[in-house]
Design a protein around this motif. Structure first.
Motif, PDB file in Angstrom:
ATOM      1  N   VAL A   4      -5.434  -6.520   5.944  1.00 44.95           N
ATOM      2  CA  VAL A   4      -5.784  -5.677   4.796  1.00 44.95           C
ATOM      3  C   VAL A   4      -7.085  -6.200   4.199  1.00 44.95           C
ATOM      4  O   VAL A   4      -7.203  -7.400   3.911  1.00 44.95           O
ATOM      5  N   GLN A  34       0.933  -0.349  -2.093  1.00 47.07           N
ATOM      6  CA  GLN A  34       1.028  -0.574  -3.529  1.00 47.07           C
ATOM      7  C   GLN A  34      -0.279  -1.166  -4.042  1.00 47.07           C
ATOM      8  O   GLN A  34      -0.892  -1.992  -3.369  1.00 47.07           O
ATOM      9  N   PHE A  36      -1.748  -3.439  -7.191  1.00 45.95           N
ATOM     10  CA  PHE A  36      -1.326  -4.365  -8.235  1.00 45.95           C
ATOM     11  C   PHE A  36      -2.533  -4.793  -9.059  1.00 45.95           C
ATOM     12  O   PHE A  36      -3.670  -4.794  -8.584  1.00 45.95           O
ATOM     13  N   GLN A  38      -3.801  -8.200 -11.251  1.00 44.40           N
ATOM     14  CA  GLN A  38      -3.531  -9.616 -11.505  1.00 44.40           C
ATOM     15  C   GLN A  38      -4.525 -10.127 -12.534  1.00 44.40           C
ATOM     16  O   GLN A  38      -5.735 -10.092 -12.310  1.00 44.40           O
ATOM     17  N   LEU A  44       1.715 -10.621 -10.911  1.00 43.19           N
ATOM     18  CA  LEU A  44       1.211  -9.357 -10.395  1.00 43.19           C
ATOM     19  C   LEU A  44       1.958  -8.213 -11.063  1.00 43.19           C
ATOM     20  O   LEU A  44       3.192  -8.216 -11.098  1.00 43.19           O
ATOM     21  N   SER A  46       2.677  -4.233 -10.864  1.00 42.33           N
ATOM     22  CA  SER A  46       2.569  -3.061 -10.008  1.00 42.33           C
ATOM     23  C   SER A  46       1.982  -1.899 -10.791  1.00 42.33           C
ATOM     24  O   SER A  46       2.436  -1.580 -11.886  1.00 42.33           O
ATOM     25  N   LEU A  89      -5.320  -5.771  -6.515  1.00 40.41           N
ATOM     26  CA  LEU A  89      -4.874  -6.076  -5.163  1.00 40.41           C
ATOM     27  C   LEU A  89      -4.190  -4.873  -4.560  1.00 40.41           C
ATOM     28  O   LEU A  89      -3.402  -4.201  -5.233  1.00 40.41           O
ATOM     29  N   LEU A  98       5.257  -7.489   2.082  1.00 40.76           N
ATOM     30  CA  LEU A  98       3.960  -6.937   1.715  1.00 40.76           C
ATOM     31  C   LEU A  98       2.854  -7.808   2.305  1.00 40.76           C
ATOM     32  O   LEU A  98       2.939  -9.041   2.252  1.00 40.76           O
ATOM     33  N   PHE A 100      -1.041  -8.506   1.697  1.00 39.08           N
ATOM     34  CA  PHE A 100      -2.011  -8.297   0.629  1.00 39.08           C
ATOM     35  C   PHE A 100      -3.448  -8.384   1.124  1.00 39.08           C
ATOM     36  O   PHE A 100      -3.762  -9.114   2.063  1.00 39.08           O
ATOM     37  N   GLY A 101      -4.309  -7.649   0.429  1.00 42.54           N
ATOM     38  CA  GLY A 101      -5.742  -7.825   0.587  1.00 42.54           C
ATOM     39  C   GLY A 101      -6.221  -8.957  -0.308  1.00 42.54           C
ATOM     40  O   GLY A 101      -5.451  -9.538  -1.085  1.00 42.54           O
ATOM     41  N   THR A 102      -7.502  -9.277  -0.207  1.00 40.22           N
ATOM     42  CA  THR A 102      -8.074 -10.377  -0.989  1.00 40.22           C
ATOM     43  C   THR A 102      -8.428  -9.956  -2.410  1.00 40.22           C
ATOM     44  O   THR A 102      -8.704 -10.796  -3.249  1.00 40.22           O
TER      45      THR A 102
END
Lengths: 110, 114
Positions: A4, A34, A36, A38, A44, A46, A89, A98, A100-102
């Motif tokens: 991702v 999803q 999120f 942060q 996190l 949603s 995110l 899940l 996650f991307g960076t």
């Protein structure tokens, strides 16, 4: 292996601008996607969940779209405010977890 | 809105020591997770837990890690012998009925291994 990616990595804009954050994923076999938020040193929150069968979801000033076949999602933030400053995110649900991307670090200045 | 609660918020430990991170998931939720985030890196999946057993775990979740639901409310992550590279923010999460629903995260435990 599912990867991702989020672009841009960081964004700084004046208050009031409309924004688009991008997320891409390599494997289209996902249950959902999803978005999120942060805040620094925090958990996190949603924002939006799009099921794999859906094309978009909206919540207030936020709109997220999903194009599963091309492996892309966008998060649109309308009329940005300083309180929107945070890291955003995206995460895809792949099997029981899940991925996650960076993240995109957003700063909205007055 | 119901919350996932994690304690402590910060934990400092010496390398080689055991730590237990605690979580109270939302009361009617059935699926529980641990994720971690090393400073500046992605949030990474560690383990999922359903019906009192691990349903999936990542490569990170080796024999040094274990999870337990000792009673009807708590969900714990134990690291038997901490290493410097275990320093990270650890997040607990829960989902109500199915894994394709919205995930609720706790505010995290910042673990520092010295």
């Amino acid at each position: 292996k599912q990867e991702v990616t989020q672009i841009p990595a960081a964004l700084s804009v004046p208050e009031g601008e409309n924004l688009v954050l991008n997320c891409s994923f390599t494997d289209s076999a996902i249950y959902n996607l999803q978005w999120f938020r942060q805040d620094p040193g925090k958990g996190l929150t949603s924002l939006l969940l799009i099921q794999s069968s859906q094309r978009e979801q909206t919540s207030g000033r936020l709109n997220a779209s999903l194009d599963k076949s091309s492996g892309r999602s966008t998060l649109y933030i309308a009329a940005s405010q300083p309180g929107d400053s945070a890291t955003y995110l995206c995460a895809v649900a792949h099997t029981d977890k899940l991925i996650f991307g960076t993240g995109t670090r957003l700063q909205v200045f007055p | 809105e119901p919350e996932v609660t994690q304690t402590p918020s910060h934990q400092v430990t010496q390398m080689g020591q055991e730590v237990i991170l605690r979580c109270v998931p939302i009361s009617n939720h059935l699926y529980f997770y641990w994720y971690r985030q090393i400073l500046g890196q992605k949030v990474e999946f560690l383990v999922s837990f359903y019906n009192n057993e691990i349903s999936e775990k990542s490569e990170i979740f080796d024999d040094q890690f274990s999870v337990e639901r000792p009673d009807g409310s708590n969900f714990t992550l134990k690291i038997r012998s901490t290493k410097l590279e275990d320093s990270a923010m650890y997040f607990c999460a829960s989902v109500a009925y199915a894994t394709n629903e919205k995930l609720f995260f706790g505010s995290g435990t910042q673990l520092s291994v010295l």
